[in-house]
Design a protein around this motif. Structure first.
Motif, PDB file in Angstrom:
ATOM      1  N   THR A 138       0.833  -1.200   0.000  1.00 23.09           N
ATOM      2  CA  THR A 138       0.000   0.000   0.000  1.00 23.09           C
ATOM      3  C   THR A 138       0.868   1.250   0.000  1.00 23.09           C
ATOM      4  O   THR A 138       1.729   1.418   0.867  1.00 23.09           O
ATOM      5  N   TYR A 139       0.631   2.087  -0.974  1.00 25.04           N
ATOM      6  CA  TYR A 139       1.304   3.379  -1.062  1.00 25.04           C
ATOM      7  C   TYR A 139       0.971   4.190   0.190  1.00 25.04           C
ATOM      8  O   TYR A 139      -0.142   4.117   0.706  1.00 25.04           O
ATOM      9  N   ALA A 148      -3.811  -0.494   7.517  1.00 29.15           N
ATOM     10  CA  ALA A 148      -4.004  -1.590   8.470  1.00 29.15           C
ATOM     11  C   ALA A 148      -4.412  -2.888   7.784  1.00 29.15           C
ATOM     12  O   ALA A 148      -4.201  -3.971   8.327  1.00 29.15           O
ATOM     13  N   GLU A 149      -4.989  -2.785   6.583  1.00 32.53           N
ATOM     14  CA  GLU A 149      -5.419  -3.976   5.849  1.00 32.53           C
ATOM     15  C   GLU A 149      -4.325  -4.529   4.935  1.00 32.53           C
ATOM     16  O   GLU A 149      -4.518  -5.558   4.281  1.00 32.53           O
ATOM     17  N   SER A 150      -3.182  -3.840   4.888  1.00 31.52           N
ATOM     18  CA  SER A 150      -2.123  -4.230   3.953  1.00 31.52           C
ATOM     19  C   SER A 150      -0.989  -4.951   4.664  1.00 31.52           C
ATOM     20  O   SER A 150      -0.948  -5.030   5.887  1.00 31.52           O
ATOM     21  N   ASP A 151      -0.048  -5.476   3.868  1.00 28.56           N
ATOM     22  CA  ASP A 151       1.107  -6.184   4.434  1.00 28.56           C
ATOM     23  C   ASP A 151       2.289  -5.259   4.679  1.00 28.56           C
ATOM     24  O   ASP A 151       3.038  -5.440   5.639  1.00 28.56           O
ATOM     25  N   ILE A 152       2.449  -4.287   3.785  1.00 28.61           N
ATOM     26  CA  ILE A 152       3.598  -3.391   3.868  1.00 28.61           C
ATOM     27  C   ILE A 152       3.268  -2.140   3.077  1.00 28.61           C
ATOM     28  O   ILE A 152       2.477  -2.189   2.125  1.00 28.61           O
ATOM     29  N   GLN A 307      -5.851  11.825  15.545  1.00 26.26           N
ATOM     30  CA  GLN A 307      -5.927  10.588  16.313  1.00 26.26           C
ATOM     31  C   GLN A 307      -6.111   9.420  15.348  1.00 26.26           C
ATOM     32  O   GLN A 307      -6.681   9.585  14.273  1.00 26.26           O
ATOM     33  N   VAL A 308      -5.611   8.264  15.723  1.00 24.51           N
ATOM     34  CA  VAL A 308      -5.800   7.042  14.928  1.00 24.51           C
ATOM     35  C   VAL A 308      -6.486   6.022  15.820  1.00 24.51           C
ATOM     36  O   VAL A 308      -6.063   5.799  16.965  1.00 24.51           O
ATOM     37  N   ASP A 309      -7.526   5.409  15.320  1.00 20.68           N
ATOM     38  CA  ASP A 309      -8.291   4.413  16.070  1.00 20.68           C
ATOM     39  C   ASP A 309      -7.355   3.331  16.610  1.00 20.68           C
ATOM     40  O   ASP A 309      -6.663   2.670  15.835  1.00 20.68           O
ATOM     41  N   ARG A 315      -1.805  -2.412  13.592  1.00 24.73           N
ATOM     42  CA  ARG A 315      -1.627  -3.051  12.273  1.00 24.73           C
ATOM     43  C   ARG A 315      -1.120  -2.055  11.244  1.00 24.73           C
ATOM     44  O   ARG A 315      -0.242  -2.380  10.427  1.00 24.73           O
ATOM     45  N   ALA A 316      -1.646  -0.843  11.265  1.00 27.16           N
ATOM     46  CA  ALA A 316      -1.180   0.165  10.324  1.00 27.16           C
ATOM     47  C   ALA A 316       0.276   0.535  10.592  1.00 27.16           C
ATOM     48  O   ALA A 316       1.074   0.692   9.664  1.00 27.16           O
TER      49      ALA A 316
END
Length: 327
Positions: A138-139, A148-152, A307-309, A315-316
């Motif tokens: 993910t860029y 958060a849904e990506s690997d890197i 803020q980030v959930d 994960r992100a």
């Protein structure tokens, strides 16, 4: 308008930018510049500014400047209580991911990104279902929820290195279609792309490059990899904003054009007054929402804290940290 005392205090800063900011404009900026410098001291704050910020921000009040990769790397080592991100919202989220205990402010919450808006976490989950086992890159121009849904993660500066670091024959790269296609041309790894585009870079055309060469004989053309592939084919060099800046500093082409956001040329030109910069101007409306005035407001009023959930932050953060581990 700046008083005599304020103009005197900010004179050394104006000296840096006098080639790109006319003298009659500086008094309009001087009060805010002077106040921001004071507020940074009082609040133990630093300002991170992307290369697309205007010169009075980039050269006037910023402490750390660079492309997305440089800002992400340097954000981890910031010795401050407050970080003000002079850029767009995903950059502020990334700074918060890497500095969870610090206060991160963005001067305007509406400073978004067409790429970040082009894909959702649900889209990423559907890609995983369609291509089971294929890593998702993910860029950084995406929301924390998508990261958060990506690997890197990757940036334009390290995308190829990230792709090849995974040691697999096939990857998914989201959301910038042109970046994915341009990196695919440089590697043997198969890249599955997503149809997202940067509203600034997709405007450049191959015909425009040819016209620039006709109008400005000998011009050296540098292009950002978010541009369409046929634009890169017409360019002399393609790379991230940091790579373009390095190219200009190392090669010093007498006449050069940077196919990216307008302010990039102004900021590089400050450092190379001997060079002739041709400026085809595509403005990023989101970057231009950041001003000296709202940077000052953010510091004075602690405005627009990011803020980030917590449910997705870990994960992100891991996706960003994996990116930063790639050299």
């Amino acid at each position: 308008m700046g008083s005599t005392e304020v103009l005197a205090r900010t004179a050394p800063i104006y000296e840096r930018v006098k080639r790109v900011i006319p003298p009659f404009e500086w008094p309009v900026f001087a009060d805010d510049v002077d106040a921001i410098l004071r507020l940074k001291r009082e609040r133990n704050a630093v300002i991170l500014a992307h290369n697309y910020q205007t010169p009075e921000i980039f050269h006037g009040v910023a402490d750390i400047v660079g492309d997305s990769l440089a800002l992400a790397r340097m954000a981890m080592n910031v010795d401050a209580d407050v970080i003000v991100l002079a850029g767009v919202h995903f950059m502020a989220e990334t700074a918060k991911l890497l500095n969870p205990s610090k206060t991160v402010l963005i001067p305007d919450r509406e400073a978004g990104c067409s790429l970040a808006d082009s894909i959702t976490p649900a889209d990423v989950r559907l890609l995983r279902q369609r291509y089971p086992g294929v890593p998702i890159i993910t860029y950084v121009n995406t929301s924390a929820a998508v990261k958060a849904e990506s690997d890197i993660c990757c940036t334009s500066g390290n995308a190829r290195a990230v792709v090849e670091s995974l040691g697999v024959p096939r990857v998914i790269m989201i959301p910038d279609e042109y970046l994915a296609r341009n990196i695919a041309a440089e590697t043997d790894v198969e890249i599955i792309s997503w149809a997202g585009h940067c509203e600034v870079h997709e405007l450049f055309t191959a015909a425009e490059v040819r016209q620039l060469r006709a109008d400005h004989p000998g011009v050296v053309v540098l292009a950002h990899p978010e541009c369409p592939p046929d634009v890169l084919a017409e360019a002399d060099f393609a790379g991230s904003t940091a790579a373009m800046s390095d190219y200009v500093g190392t090669r010093k082409p007498p006449r050069v054009v940077l196919l990216t956001e307008c302010s990039m040329s102004d900021n590089v030109a400050v450092q190379h007054p001997e060079l002739d910069f041709i400026r085809p101007c595509n403005l990023c409306p989101h970057m231009k929402r950041i001003t000296l005035g709202n940077i000052r407001d953010a510091l004075e009023q602690n405005r627009h804290e990011v803020q980030v959930d917590p449910k997705l932050a870990d994960r992100a953060r891991r996706a960003v940290e994996r990116m930063l581990e790639v050299r």
